[in-house]
Design a protein around this motif. Structure first.
Motif, PDB file in Angstrom:
ATOM      1  N   MET A  77       0.822  -1.208   0.000  1.00 60.75           N
ATOM      2  CA  MET A  77       0.000   0.000   0.000  1.00 60.75           C
ATOM      3  C   MET A  77       0.856   1.258   0.000  1.00 60.75           C
ATOM      4  O   MET A  77       0.515   2.257  -0.644  1.00 60.75           O
ATOM      5  CB  MET A  77      -0.931  -0.009   1.217  1.00 60.75           C
ATOM      6  N   GLU A  78       1.969   1.223   0.722  1.00 58.05           N
ATOM      7  CA  GLU A  78       2.870   2.379   0.727  1.00 58.05           C
ATOM      8  C   GLU A  78       3.400   2.639  -0.677  1.00 58.05           C
ATOM      9  O   GLU A  78       3.519   3.788  -1.117  1.00 58.05           O
ATOM     10  CB  GLU A  78       4.022   2.139   1.692  1.00 58.05           C
ATOM     11  N   ASP A  79       3.700   1.564  -1.392  1.00 59.00           N
ATOM     12  CA  ASP A  79       4.199   1.688  -2.755  1.00 59.00           C
ATOM     13  C   ASP A  79       3.106   2.199  -3.691  1.00 59.00           C
ATOM     14  O   ASP A  79       3.307   3.135  -4.472  1.00 59.00           O
ATOM     15  CB  ASP A  79       4.710   0.326  -3.218  1.00 59.00           C
ATOM     16  N   ILE A  80       1.934   1.594  -3.628  1.00 57.99           N
ATOM     17  CA  ILE A  80       0.828   1.961  -4.511  1.00 57.99           C
ATOM     18  C   ILE A  80       0.402   3.409  -4.291  1.00 57.99           C
ATOM     19  O   ILE A  80       0.092   4.141  -5.244  1.00 57.99           O
ATOM     20  CB  ILE A  80      -0.364   1.009  -4.293  1.00 57.99           C
TER      21      ILE A  80
ATOM     22  N   ALA B  94      -4.746  -0.416   4.921  1.00 60.04           N
ATOM     23  CA  ALA B  94      -5.626  -0.986   3.903  1.00 60.04           C
ATOM     24  C   ALA B  94      -6.809  -1.644   4.583  1.00 60.04           C
ATOM     25  O   ALA B  94      -6.701  -2.159   5.705  1.00 60.04           O
ATOM     26  CB  ALA B  94      -4.880  -2.007   3.055  1.00 60.04           C
ATOM     27  N   GLU B  95      -7.940  -1.612   3.909  1.00 59.85           N
ATOM     28  CA  GLU B  95      -9.126  -2.343   4.351  1.00 59.85           C
ATOM     29  C   GLU B  95      -9.898  -2.766   3.116  1.00 59.85           C
ATOM     30  O   GLU B  95     -10.192  -1.937   2.251  1.00 59.85           O
ATOM     31  CB  GLU B  95     -10.022  -1.492   5.245  1.00 59.85           C
ATOM     32  N   PHE B  96     -10.191  -4.052   3.015  1.00 56.40           N
ATOM     33  CA  PHE B  96     -11.000  -4.550   1.918  1.00 56.40           C
ATOM     34  C   PHE B  96     -12.459  -4.320   2.290  1.00 56.40           C
ATOM     35  O   PHE B  96     -12.956  -4.906   3.246  1.00 56.40           O
ATOM     36  CB  PHE B  96     -10.752  -6.027   1.683  1.00 56.40           C
ATOM     37  N   THR B  97     -13.142  -3.467   1.555  1.00 56.15           N
ATOM     38  CA  THR B  97     -14.525  -3.149   1.898  1.00 56.15           C
ATOM     39  C   THR B  97     -15.541  -3.861   1.015  1.00 56.15           C
ATOM     40  O   THR B  97     -16.733  -3.750   1.239  1.00 56.15           O
ATOM     41  CB  THR B  97     -14.772  -1.624   1.807  1.00 56.15           C
TER      42      THR B  97
ATOM     43  N   GLY C 137     -10.464  -9.193 -14.685  1.00 60.32           N
ATOM     44  CA  GLY C 137      -9.079  -8.739 -14.621  1.00 60.32           C
ATOM     45  C   GLY C 137      -8.445  -9.024 -13.278  1.00 60.32           C
ATOM     46  O   GLY C 137      -7.295  -9.480 -13.199  1.00 60.32           O
ATOM     47  N   THR C 138      -9.176  -8.768 -12.203  1.00 58.41           N
ATOM     48  CA  THR C 138      -8.672  -9.049 -10.862  1.00 58.41           C
ATOM     49  C   THR C 138      -8.446 -10.548 -10.686  1.00 58.41           C
ATOM     50  O   THR C 138      -7.462 -10.977 -10.078  1.00 58.41           O
ATOM     51  CB  THR C 138      -9.659  -8.544  -9.794  1.00 58.41           C
ATOM     52  N   ALA C 139      -9.364 -11.358 -11.223  1.00 59.86           N
ATOM     53  CA  ALA C 139      -9.212 -12.809 -11.137  1.00 59.86           C
ATOM     54  C   ALA C 139      -7.938 -13.270 -11.839  1.00 59.86           C
ATOM     55  O   ALA C 139      -7.236 -14.161 -11.357  1.00 59.86           O
ATOM     56  CB  ALA C 139     -10.436 -13.499 -11.737  1.00 59.86           C
ATOM     57  N   ARG C 140      -7.606 -12.669 -12.970  1.00 61.55           N
ATOM     58  CA  ARG C 140      -6.374 -13.042 -13.687  1.00 61.55           C
ATOM     59  C   ARG C 140      -5.134 -12.654 -12.883  1.00 61.55           C
ATOM     60  O   ARG C 140      -4.161 -13.415 -12.833  1.00 61.55           O
ATOM     61  CB  ARG C 140      -6.363 -12.390 -15.069  1.00 61.55           C
ATOM     62  N   HIS C 141      -5.153 -11.493 -12.245  1.00 61.97           N
ATOM     63  CA  HIS C 141      -4.030 -11.096 -11.389  1.00 61.97           C
ATOM     64  C   HIS C 141      -3.885 -12.074 -10.223  1.00 61.97           C
ATOM     65  O   HIS C 141      -2.770 -12.438  -9.826  1.00 61.97           O
ATOM     66  CB  HIS C 141      -4.239  -9.679 -10.856  1.00 61.97           C
ATOM     67  N   PHE C 142      -5.033 -12.487  -9.681  1.00 61.44           N
ATOM     68  CA  PHE C 142      -5.006 -13.449  -8.574  1.00 61.44           C
ATOM     69  C   PHE C 142      -4.377 -14.767  -9.011  1.00 61.44           C
ATOM     70  O   PHE C 142      -3.510 -15.318  -8.324  1.00 61.44           O
ATOM     71  CB  PHE C 142      -6.426 -13.692  -8.059  1.00 61.44           C
ATOM     72  N   GLN C 143      -4.798 -15.277 -10.157  1.00 60.98           N
ATOM     73  CA  GLN C 143      -4.279 -16.553 -10.644  1.00 60.98           C
ATOM     74  C   GLN C 143      -2.773 -16.462 -10.912  1.00 60.98           C
ATOM     75  O   GLN C 143      -2.028 -17.416 -10.646  1.00 60.98           O
ATOM     76  CB  GLN C 143      -5.015 -16.967 -11.922  1.00 60.98           C
TER      77      GLN C 143
ATOM     78  N   VAL D 265      -7.846  -4.853  -6.243  1.00 59.30           N
ATOM     79  CA  VAL D 265      -8.794  -5.120  -5.160  1.00 59.30           C
ATOM     80  C   VAL D 265      -9.165  -3.829  -4.445  1.00 59.30           C
ATOM     81  O   VAL D 265     -10.330  -3.600  -4.098  1.00 59.30           O
ATOM     82  CB  VAL D 265      -8.207  -6.136  -4.156  1.00 59.30           C
ATOM     83  N   MET D 266      -8.187  -2.953  -4.226  1.00 57.25           N
ATOM     84  CA  MET D 266      -8.477  -1.721  -3.508  1.00 57.25           C
ATOM     85  C   MET D 266      -9.369  -0.783  -4.310  1.00 57.25           C
ATOM     86  O   MET D 266     -10.057   0.063  -3.744  1.00 57.25           O
ATOM     87  CB  MET D 266      -7.178  -1.025  -3.120  1.00 57.25           C
ATOM     88  N   HIS D 267      -9.396  -0.926  -5.631  1.00 55.36           N
ATOM     89  CA  HIS D 267     -10.325  -0.125  -6.435  1.00 55.36           C
ATOM     90  C   HIS D 267     -11.765  -0.428  -6.062  1.00 55.36           C
ATOM     91  O   HIS D 267     -12.653   0.417  -6.226  1.00 55.36           O
ATOM     92  CB  HIS D 267     -10.134  -0.410  -7.934  1.00 55.36           C
ATOM     93  N   GLU D 268     -11.999  -1.647  -5.557  1.00 58.57           N
ATOM     94  CA  GLU D 268     -13.367  -2.054  -5.234  1.00 58.57           C
ATOM     95  C   GLU D 268     -13.926  -1.327  -4.019  1.00 58.57           C
ATOM     96  O   GLU D 268     -15.104  -1.407  -3.726  1.00 58.57           O
ATOM     97  CB  GLU D 268     -13.412  -3.569  -4.984  1.00 58.57           C
TER      98      GLU D 268
END
Length: 270
Positions: A96-99, A107-110, A118-124, A153-156
């Motif tokens: 998060m510091e880098d981003i 960070a908090e996943f909300t 696209g996120t699924a491909r990054h995850f895989q 993920v944080m965009h969500e």
């Protein structure tokens, strides 16, 4: 579905743990020390999250924050399968510091459930890097994939409402448990630390943490035992150092939380 299959992979990237599961297991309410990001492959499940009850099906991404109380049960009789990556908080803070270009380490996943190809491909891609065979390390690739996945993920979280912070009094009581989960802490000790009555502590935990003080203590103890087992500590010793009455008590809690036995978890590191 039967008991199912759980695979915990030897991680090639520090601070990241990869798990694959196919099961009809019903998980009781529990917490994790790490951030979790996962992908449902087959079936569907319903779960309590910090944002209420949610449902996730094949192709959906799922997330969980450290300390967030959640459970999980299959929808239908066929069970469900998923892959999950668990990140130590320090890994997320560094990313998060880098981003954010140095603006934040928090960070908090909300969004507990969302669907994004696209996120699924990054995850895989990150899951593949974490579980690379033959002892091959994937440090640089892992860093790239972690940053890309977390940014997606944080965009969500845009437009989402953040959870209310825990009142300072309850936070002090939580800290007393967190500082040494194996200690024989009493409700009176927690009340003294919080500056509240014992009833106020029980009510405050239930309202703000989602667990009673005792249930929270048990969660922190099983977290401690898991870390010890991952380091190769014998199960009986992990149970004792984790604050459990005996190994069988630890085993019951471990299976209820993770869906596998402590012995099977220990074997995954060999």
């Amino acid at each position: 579905m039967a008991k199912g299959r759980f695979t915990i992979f030897p991680s090639r990237i520090g601070g990241v743990e990869a798990v694959e599961a196919a099961t009809g297991h019903v998980f009781a309410r529990h917490t994790h020390e790490q951030f979790g990001i996962g992908l449902i492959h087959q079936g569907a499940q319903k779960s309590l999250s910090g944002r209420g009850v949610v449902e996730a099906g094949a192709g959906d991404m799922i997330t969980v924050n450290p300390g967030e109380v959640h459970d999980g049960m299959p929808i239908g009789d066929a069970g469900r399968s998923w892959r999950m990556l668990y990140f130590d908080p320090a890994v997320i803070a560094d990313a998060m510091e880098d981003i954010s270009q140095g603006k934040t380490r928090t960070a908090e996943f909300t969004a507990p459930v969302f669907h994004d190809g696209g996120t699924a491909r990054h995850f895989q891609a990150l899951f593949s890097a974490v579980t690379a065979p033959d002892g091959e390390r994937k440090d640089m690739l892992g860093e790239e994939c972690t940053l890309s996945l977390l940014a997606e993920v944080m965009h969500e979280r845009d437009g989402q409402t953040h959870r209310a912070s825990t009142p300072p009094a309850i936070d002090r009581a939580q800290s007393l448990i967190d500082d040494d989960p194996s200690a024989a802490v009493t409700l009176t000790d927690l009340a003294r630390a919080a500056g509240l009555s014992r009833f106020q502590v029980v009510r405050g935990f239930s309202k703000n943490v989602g667990l009673t003080p005792h249930a929270y203590l048990v969660q922190r103890r099983i977290d401690l035992a898991r870390r010890l087992i991952a380091r190769g500590v014998p199960l009986a010793v992990a149970a004792a150092e984790g604050g459990f009455a005996d190994q069988s008590h630890m085993t019951r809690i471990f299976v209820r939380k993770y869906g596998i036995s402590p012995g099977a978890y220990a074997e995954s590191f060999h």
